[in-house]
Design an enzyme around this catalytic site. Structure first.
Site, PDB file in Angstrom:
ATOM      1  N   GLY A 324       0.736  -1.187  -0.149  1.00 28.96           N
ATOM      2  CA  GLY A 324       0.102   0.144  -0.081  1.00 28.96           C
ATOM      3  C   GLY A 324       0.914   1.142  -0.072  1.00 28.96           C
ATOM      4  O   GLY A 324       0.451   2.171  -0.617  1.00 28.96           O
ATOM      5  N   ASP A 325       1.953   1.239   0.590  1.00 27.58           N
ATOM      6  CA  ASP A 325       2.882   2.333   0.767  1.00 27.58           C
ATOM      7  C   ASP A 325       3.357   2.550  -0.548  1.00 27.58           C
ATOM      8  O   ASP A 325       3.616   3.723  -1.079  1.00 27.58           O
ATOM      9  CB  ASP A 325       3.871   2.048   1.876  1.00 27.58           C
ATOM     10  CG  ASP A 325       3.527   1.866   3.259  1.00 27.58           C
ATOM     11  OD1 ASP A 325       2.248   2.296   3.313  1.00 27.58           O
ATOM     12  OD2 ASP A 325       4.276   1.278   3.877  1.00 27.58           O
ATOM     13  N   ALA A 326       3.870   1.535  -1.370  1.00 24.84           N
ATOM     14  CA  ALA A 326       4.587   1.552  -2.750  1.00 24.84           C
ATOM     15  C   ALA A 326       3.325   2.237  -3.713  1.00 24.84           C
ATOM     16  O   ALA A 326       3.808   3.236  -4.445  1.00 24.84           O
ATOM     17  CB  ALA A 326       4.993   0.146  -3.038  1.00 24.84           C
TER      18      ALA A 326
END
Ligand code: 26A
Length: 370
Positions: A324-326
């Protein structure tokens, strides 16, 4: 005003401009540090675990929580008994590294609180490799924050001891050399985990964005943020130009805000249509759902769009920690570059696909070209 490109890590004087050639015939001067991110720099202590380990510490297979007293033995346990790896983490710092992965050198700066210990040294190495500039509020008396990550299958359970990250403050944000980076930035990205730390700093960035008609991106980060940090979250809501979450965070938001629906598209629509401070930009709400399509709602628009994720051979997945961060990093890079919404989502999905093939919230080096 134009000085040559150079890398500038952990210093307080930014090189404000760099030269890049767009083509052989054209040279363009582009501003440095166009994206400014704020949240908690953490070191991930990550291992493949089992049911017994989750049970021992009372953890759910897929969750993100703040550590309590009873969790503090987890970190040593992971290192000694589960062959844990030390990996640079902190959700928005992962996003910042990700955005820098796609953007020209010196594009991204990250703010947060850290200690002055061996863990901070690992973070400095990782951000240096990524070309990410960090401006930490350093507290030498407190250790750098740690996140215990237990991987079981495609789930990850995260348990965070914020430590020095919990001491970020307005005083640091307002230091002239930091504040000048805030004023200089063109896009802001705040990880919702920071609502547990310093909501006034979030609000300063939110207002800076709105007053300059610059995009402000917020990640909901984890279900416990809309559940237990509803008040500061809601205070920032009018400033969100983009709000990003996954299906679990969307469900938690719907429940804590009495939306009376579990339909992800309806929740995205509700988020997109909350009252907005800067009316020059329509709010966009983006909900990721693992391998299911990404849902996108735009303020005032009836149709909620779906974007299928980029397919991947399951055998190539290492772990989904940081996916999700990516996604957010690739997406934010698109926003910085003024790409269309569709293209920015595509960039997010492209980077998420790369990240899940690495161990933890990491990106392949040498770099792959987008
Ligand atoms: C305040 N909390 C709980 C947190 C975090 C966090 N980053 C900031 N604050 N809890 C987990 N993470 C990070 O999430 C990443 C995966 O999305 C972990 O460090 C991990 O790298």
């Amino acid at each position: 005003n134009i000085i040559p490109v150079h890398h500038c890590f952990h210093t307080t004087t930014p090189s404000r401009f760099s030269i890049r050639s767009n083509s052989f015939s054209k040279m363009a001067a582009t501003k440095d540090y166009r994206l400014l991110c704020l949240e908690n720099p953490l070191l991930d202590i990550q291992a493949f675990g089992d049911e017994a380990l989750l049970e021992k510490y009372g953890l759910k297979a897929n969750d993100a929580i703040l550590a309590e007293e009873k969790h503090l033995g987890l970190y040593e346990d992971l290192l000694q008994n589960y062959d844990a790896k030390l990996i640079a983490g902190g959700a928005a710092q992962n996003t910042a590294r990700g955005a820098q992965y796609l953007l020209p050198p010196n594009s991204v700066v990250f703010l947060g609180g850290a200690g002055d210990d061996k863990y901070a040294a690992i973070l400095h190495d990782a951000v240096k490799q990524a070309g990410l500039r960090v401006e930490y509020r350093v507290d030498p008396k407190i250790n750098t924050g740690r996140c215990g990550v237990i991987i079981t299958g495609h789930n990850r359970s995260m348990c965070t001891d914020l430590a020095a990250a919990n001491h970020y403050d307005l005083e640091h944000l307002k230091k002239p050399e930091v504040w000048s980076l805030v004023e200089n930035a063109e896009v802001y990205y705040v990880g919702g985990y920071h609502f547990t730390v310093c909501p006034p700093a979030i609000m300063e960035l939110a207002k800076q964005a709105a007053s300059g008609n610059k995009p402000f991106i917020l990640s909901l980060s984890a279900p416990f943020i809309p559940q237990f940090f509803k008040e500061p979250l809601d205070a920032s809501a009018p400033y969100w130009d983009y709000v990003i979450g996954n299906e679990g965070e969307a469900a938690a938001y719907a429940e804590s805000h009495g939306l009376n629906t579990t339909d992800v598209k309806e929740i995205a629509k509700a988020l997109a249509n909350l009252p907005k401070e800067n009316t020059q930009r329509k709010r966009v709400a983006i909900i990721t759902q693992g391998t299911e399509p990404t849902i996108v709602a735009v303020q005032g628009e009836d149709e909620v769009k779906e974007f299928p994720v980029h397919s991947i051979d399951p055998a190539k997945i290492n772990d989904t920690n940081g996916a999700g961060d990516a996604f957010a990093g690739g997406f934010a890079a698109g926003v910085v570059e003024g790409k269309s919404l569709e293209e920015s989502i595509h960039m997010g999905q492209w980077l998420a696909k790369l990240s899940i093939q690495e161990l933890g919230p990491s990106y392949p080096f040498p770099k792959q070209a987008y």
